[in-house]
Design an enzyme around this catalytic site. Structure first.
Site, mmCIF file in Angstrom:
data_model
loop_
_atom_site.group_PDB
_atom_site.id
_atom_site.type_symbol
_atom_site.label_atom_id
_atom_site.label_comp_id
_atom_site.label_asym_id
_atom_site.label_seq_id
_atom_site.Cartn_x
_atom_site.Cartn_y
_atom_site.Cartn_z
ATOM 1 C CB SER A 61 -0.921 0.010 1.217
ATOM 2 O OG SER A 61 -0.158 -0.004 2.412
ATOM 3 C CG HIS B 257 -3.148 -0.688 -2.904
ATOM 4 N ND1 HIS B 257 -3.377 0.641 -2.601
ATOM 5 C CD2 HIS B 257 -3.327 -1.370 -1.740
ATOM 6 C CE1 HIS B 257 -3.677 0.754 -1.325
ATOM 7 N NE2 HIS B 257 -3.653 -0.448 -0.784
#
Length: 308
Positions: A19, A40
């Site tokens: 992230s 992500h």
């Protein structure tokens, strides 16, 4: 990465779900960095439709196209961003939670901060969402960021908000919801079955609130929204984002930016650039450089302004 890559099918590509860590840096471990990309996902994955695809410095067009195909094939909504620390969504999300924690450091009531977040349209307040993602994870991210900046010869001084998060974890043993305690206290499983709900840590007012601090709810709301919008405009200015559409889609479906705004960039355009700049300048003067608009960002907002 080196252990896993040989197991890829012929023509396969390698994707990381990180992230915050820059994809270009992670790709150094790859034998084929042009086939390395960021995909992500957001938590909870079964409910969150958005997927942020991050193109590293060496990621080729074919890998990007195949990553987009994969994300759509599993029924998700992709946005594509260029590589940078925190990319777009995590970078802007961090401004929301850290602005909230920063206000606790200033002595504002935690309950007012949380209520203001919900009242302006965010799904939950900044302290609640930080508990959900884990204060311990925030510590890891901060430590990695400091180490990376130090290796680049850049100084990194901890902000009051970062110091408070460190204190919460290391001194008060409050790592977040998964650990049973963070900015909130969490009931036991048995108590939850009986209807018990989380409550703000009772010691927050005695430890951090300051009775002589003047605050207005409108300022809290504006700080939480404007801080995110300013950071989004910076991402667009720095070519992390390449379109207003992806900024708006990503901010609503990835970060939970209020849907009534149309997205973080549309929040600016809906208000009017001059009006937004005026309020951001006020906030910068009162509350710091997080709200400051550089000449490049001001020019970017005008360059990308939609024509109706």
């Amino acid at each position: 990465t080196r252990e896993a890559e040989p197991l890829l099918a012929a023509g396969g590509f390698f994707a990381s779900n990180t992230s915050t860590l820059p994809i270009s840096g992670l790709a150094h471990a790859s034998s084929t960095p042009n086939k390395f990309i960021g995909i992500h996902f957001f938590s909870p994955v079964d409910k969150m439709k958005l997927v942020e695809i991050i193109r590293g410095q060496q990621t080729d067009d074919e890998t990007l196209a195949r990553a987009c195909d994969y994300v759509q094939a599993i029924g998700k909504l992709p946005i594509v961003v260029n590589d940078a620390r925190g990319f777009f969504t995590s970078r802007v999300f961090a401004t929301y939670v850290m602005e909230g924690v920063g206000m606790v450091c200033e002595g504002l009531p935690a309950a007012a901060i949380e209520n203001a977040g919900v009242q302006c349209g965010m799904p939950v307040g900044p302290l609640a969402v930080l508990d959900e993602t884990s204060l311990t994870l925030s510590l890891h991210v901060m430590a990695q960021t400091r180490a990376d900046l130090a290796s680049e010869g850049k100084p990194c001084v901890a902000t009051p908000a970062e110091q408070l998060i460190t204190e919460m974890v290391q001194h008060h043993q409050r790592p977040g919801r998964a650990g049973g305690a963070g900015f909130y206290d969490y009931p036991s499983e048995d108590a939850r079955r009986l209807g018990a709900k989380k409550t703000l840590w009772p010691e927050l007012p005695t430890r951090y609130e300051k009775a002589d601090v003047h605050w207005r709810i409108i300022d809290i709301k504006d700080r939480l929204l404007y801080r995110q919008a300013v950071e989004t405009a910076r991402c667009l200015s720095e070519n992390v984002l390449t379109s207003v559409a992806e900024a708006n889609i990503g901010s609503i479906f990835g970060i939970g930016f209020p849907a009534w705004t149309g997205g973080a960039m549309q929040f600016i355009y809906g208000m009017g650039i001059e009006a937004f700049e005026g309020r951001a300048d006020q906030l910068a003067q009162q509350f710091g450089d997080g709200f400051a608009l550089s000449d490049a960002v001001r020019a970017t907002m005008r360059r990308f302004q939609p024509v109706y």
